[in-house]
Design a protein around this motif. Structure first.
Motif, PDB file in Angstrom:
ATOM      1  N   ASP A  60       0.820  -1.215   0.000  1.00  0.00           N
ATOM      2  CA  ASP A  60       0.000   0.000   0.000  1.00  0.00           C
ATOM      3  C   ASP A  60       0.856   1.268   0.000  1.00  0.00           C
ATOM      4  N   ASN A  61       2.167   1.093   0.105  1.00  0.00           N
ATOM      5  CA  ASN A  61       3.085   2.237   0.123  1.00  0.00           C
ATOM      6  C   ASN A  61       4.316   1.825  -0.689  1.00  0.00           C
ATOM      7  N   ALA A  62       4.445   2.368  -1.896  1.00  0.00           N
ATOM      8  CA  ALA A  62       5.502   1.851  -2.772  1.00  0.00           C
ATOM      9  C   ALA A  62       5.975   2.871  -3.793  1.00  0.00           C
ATOM     10  N   LEU A  63       7.249   2.734  -4.140  1.00  0.00           N
ATOM     11  CA  LEU A  63       7.828   3.426  -5.284  1.00  0.00           C
ATOM     12  C   LEU A  63       7.942   2.395  -6.399  1.00  0.00           C
ATOM     13  N   ILE A  64       7.253   2.642  -7.508  1.00  0.00           N
ATOM     14  CA  ILE A  64       7.274   1.718  -8.643  1.00  0.00           C
ATOM     15  C   ILE A  64       8.222   2.276  -9.695  1.00  0.00           C
ATOM     16  N   VAL A  65       9.237   1.501 -10.040  1.00  0.00           N
ATOM     17  CA  VAL A  65      10.248   1.955 -10.998  1.00  0.00           C
ATOM     18  C   VAL A  65      10.014   1.251 -12.327  1.00  0.00           C
ATOM     19  N   VAL A  66       9.853   2.053 -13.386  1.00  0.00           N
ATOM     20  CA  VAL A  66       9.597   1.513 -14.724  1.00  0.00           C
ATOM     21  C   VAL A  66      10.777   1.836 -15.629  1.00  0.00           C
ATOM     22  N   PRO A  67      11.051   0.984 -16.620  1.00  0.00           N
ATOM     23  CA  PRO A  67      12.218   1.217 -17.490  1.00  0.00           C
ATOM     24  C   PRO A  67      12.065   2.411 -18.419  1.00  0.00           C
ATOM     25  N   GLU A  68      10.842   2.720 -18.806  1.00  0.00           N
ATOM     26  CA  GLU A  68      10.589   3.843 -19.712  1.00  0.00           C
ATOM     27  C   GLU A  68       9.194   4.379 -19.449  1.00  0.00           C
ATOM     28  N   ARG A  69       8.830   5.415 -20.170  1.00  0.00           N
ATOM     29  CA  ARG A  69       7.539   6.043 -19.932  1.00  0.00           C
ATOM     30  C   ARG A  69       6.397   5.046 -20.114  1.00  0.00           C
ATOM     31  N   ASP A  70       5.517   5.012 -19.093  1.00  0.00           N
ATOM     32  CA  ASP A  70       4.344   4.139 -19.126  1.00  0.00           C
ATOM     33  C   ASP A  70       3.145   4.994 -18.715  1.00  0.00           C
ATOM     34  N   LEU A  86      15.459   7.904 -10.922  1.00  0.00           N
ATOM     35  CA  LEU A  86      15.644   7.189  -9.660  1.00  0.00           C
ATOM     36  C   LEU A  86      16.607   7.952  -8.759  1.00  0.00           C
ATOM     37  N   ASN A  87      16.230   8.133  -7.497  1.00  0.00           N
ATOM     38  CA  ASN A  87      17.062   8.908  -6.580  1.00  0.00           C
ATOM     39  C   ASN A  87      16.951   8.356  -5.163  1.00  0.00           C
ATOM     40  N   VAL A  88      17.911   8.708  -4.330  1.00  0.00           N
ATOM     41  CA  VAL A  88      18.008   8.175  -2.967  1.00  0.00           C
ATOM     42  C   VAL A  88      16.798   8.558  -2.120  1.00  0.00           C
ATOM     43  N   TYR A  89      16.383   9.822  -2.208  1.00  0.00           N
ATOM     44  CA  TYR A  89      15.290  10.299  -1.359  1.00  0.00           C
ATOM     45  C   TYR A  89      14.016   9.494  -1.582  1.00  0.00           C
ATOM     46  N   ASP A  90      13.636   9.296  -2.845  1.00  0.00           N
ATOM     47  CA  ASP A  90      12.400   8.567  -3.137  1.00  0.00           C
ATOM     48  C   ASP A  90      12.515   7.091  -2.773  1.00  0.00           C
ATOM     49  N   VAL A  91      13.690   6.499  -2.972  1.00  0.00           N
ATOM     50  CA  VAL A  91      13.873   5.084  -2.624  1.00  0.00           C
ATOM     51  C   VAL A  91      13.648   4.882  -1.126  1.00  0.00           C
ATOM     52  N   LEU A  92      14.185   5.793  -0.314  1.00  0.00           N
ATOM     53  CA  LEU A  92      14.074   5.651   1.139  1.00  0.00           C
ATOM     54  C   LEU A  92      12.728   6.137   1.678  1.00  0.00           C
ATOM     55  N   CYS A  93      12.041   6.983   0.906  1.00  0.00           N
ATOM     56  CA  CYS A  93      10.801   7.610   1.383  1.00  0.00           C
ATOM     57  C   CYS A  93       9.635   6.616   1.417  1.00  0.00           C
ATOM     58  N   PHE A  94       9.661   5.628   0.536  1.00  0.00           N
ATOM     59  CA  PHE A  94       8.557   4.672   0.450  1.00  0.00           C
ATOM     60  C   PHE A  94       8.947   3.344   1.098  1.00  0.00           C
ATOM     61  N   GLU A  95       7.928   2.645   1.602  1.00  0.00           N
ATOM     62  CA  GLU A  95       8.184   1.390   2.307  1.00  0.00           C
ATOM     63  C   GLU A  95       8.697   0.303   1.365  1.00  0.00           C
ATOM     64  N   LYS A 138       0.085   7.185  -1.568  1.00  0.00           N
ATOM     65  CA  LYS A 138       1.289   6.519  -1.064  1.00  0.00           C
ATOM     66  C   LYS A 138       1.987   5.697  -2.136  1.00  0.00           C
ATOM     67  N   VAL A 139       1.678   6.020  -3.400  1.00  0.00           N
ATOM     68  CA  VAL A 139       2.294   5.295  -4.517  1.00  0.00           C
ATOM     69  C   VAL A 139       2.858   6.318  -5.500  1.00  0.00           C
ATOM     70  N   LYS A 140       4.066   6.051  -5.956  1.00  0.00           N
ATOM     71  CA  LYS A 140       4.691   6.933  -6.941  1.00  0.00           C
ATOM     72  C   LYS A 140       5.337   6.093  -8.021  1.00  0.00           C
ATOM     73  N   VAL A 141       5.154   6.494  -9.268  1.00  0.00           N
ATOM     74  CA  VAL A 141       5.777   5.806 -10.403  1.00  0.00           C
ATOM     75  C   VAL A 141       6.934   6.676 -10.898  1.00  0.00           C
ATOM     76  N   LEU A 142       8.094   6.057 -11.022  1.00  0.00           N
ATOM     77  CA  LEU A 142       9.293   6.800 -11.392  1.00  0.00           C
ATOM     78  C   LEU A 142      10.034   6.037 -12.479  1.00  0.00           C
ATOM     79  N   ARG A 143      10.499   6.760 -13.490  1.00  0.00           N
ATOM     80  CA  ARG A 143      11.312   6.120 -14.527  1.00  0.00           C
ATOM     81  C   ARG A 143      12.742   5.956 -14.018  1.00  0.00           C
ATOM     82  N   VAL A 144      13.474   5.044 -14.615  1.00  0.00           N
ATOM     83  CA  VAL A 144      14.824   4.733 -14.137  1.00  0.00           C
ATOM     84  C   VAL A 144      15.715   5.968 -14.134  1.00  0.00           C
ATOM     85  N   GLU A 145      15.581   6.815 -15.157  1.00  0.00           N
ATOM     86  CA  GLU A 145      16.458   7.990 -15.218  1.00  0.00           C
ATOM     87  C   GLU A 145      16.196   8.973 -14.073  1.00  0.00           C
TER      88      GLU A 145
END
Length: 204
Positions: free
Chosen positions: A148-158, A179-188, A170-177
Motif C-alpha cells: 500500500d506504500n511503494a515506489l514503482i520503478v519503470v524502465p521507460e515512460r508508461d 531514480l534517486n536516494v530520497y524517493d527510494v528511502l521515502c517509500f516502504e 502513497k504510490v509513486k511511479v518513477l522512470r529509471v532515469e
C-alpha cells in the motif's frame, strides 16, 4: 543474489538475478544522510523575505530634532528599533542548492537499493496487469501483493501506469532515469518492473 519474480496476482513465476555490484553494496548510512540532505536542500524554494528599512513604506522625516529634547536621538519611523520598522539581517531570497561528487551520489543510490534488498522491501514484478488507465485496478493489484506504500520503478515512460497511480497518495511511479536516494528511502516498498533492472545496472 536472486529475488523472486512475481506477477500482479502475487504469484511467483520465476527468479531474477540481482546484480551483486548494486544490491550487494554495503549500506553507508552516513552517505545516505548526506545525499538526502542535499536533495531536500535543492528542493527548497528559498523565497522567504523580510523588508529592510529602505523597503518599508513610511515617511523619511526625522521625528524630532537631534538635540535639546532630552530624548534619545532618532531618525525616521522606518528605524529597525521601532515597531513597524525594517528588519535587521532578516532572511532574503536565496538558493539553498549545492552539489555532491557524482561518484558519491552513485554510491549512495547503490547503497539505498541494497538497503531495500537487505530489509526484504524489494519486489520484482513482470507486470502490473493494466490494460487501461484505472486507479481502482492498480490499487486492487497492489493490495493483492500486500503493498500500500511503494515506489514503482519503470524502465521507460508508461502513461497507463503513471496516470493510474497519480491519485494514490502513497504510490509513486518513477522512470529509471529519475531514480534517486530520497524517493527510494521515502517509500516502504521498492517495486521494480523486470525491464527496469537492466536499465538500473546501466545507470549506476
Amino acid at each position: 543474489m536472486e529475488a523472486p519474480l512475481v506477477n500482479s496476482a502475487n504469484e511467483e513465476v520465476g527468479r531474477v538475478a540481482l546484480p551483486e555490484e548494486i544490491f550487494g553494496t554495503p549500506v553507508n548510512e552516513a552517505l545516505l544522510w548526506e545525499v538526502v540532505r542535499m536533495q531536500t536542500a535543492n528542493r527548497r524554494r528559498g523565497t522567504h523575505a523580510t523588508k529592510t528599512r529602505s523597503e518599508v513604506v513610511g515617511s523619511g522625516r526625522k521625528l524630532w530634532v537631534q538635540k535639546g529634547t532630552g530624548r534619545a536621538r532618532v531618525g525616521d519611523r522606518k528605524n529597525p528599533l521601532w515597531k513597524g520598522g525594517g528588519t535587521i539581517h532578516g532572511p532574503q531570497p536565496r538558493s539553498y542548492a549545492y552539489s555532491m561528487p557524482k561518484k558519491k551520489r552513485r554510491l549512495a543510490l547503490r547503497s539505498a537499493l541494497a538497503s531495500k534488498a537487505r530489509d526484504g522491501e524489494l519486489v520484482v514484478v513482470d507486470g502490473l496487469g493494466l490494460t487501461e488507465i484505472s486507479t481502482k485496478a492498480l490499487a486492487a493489484n497492489l493490495k493483492a501483493m500486500g503493498i500500500d506504500n511503494a515506489l514503482i520503478v519503470v524502465p521507460e515512460r508508461d502513461e497507463v501506469l503513471e496516470k493510474s497511480a497519480r491519485n494514490l497518495p502513497k504510490v509513486k511511479v518513477l522512470r529509471v532515469e529519475g531514480l534517486n536516494v530520497y524517493d527510494v528511502l521515502c517509500f516502504e516498498k521498492l517495486v521494480l518492473l523486470k525491464g527496469a533492472l537492466e536499465r538500473i545496472q546501466e545507470r549506476v
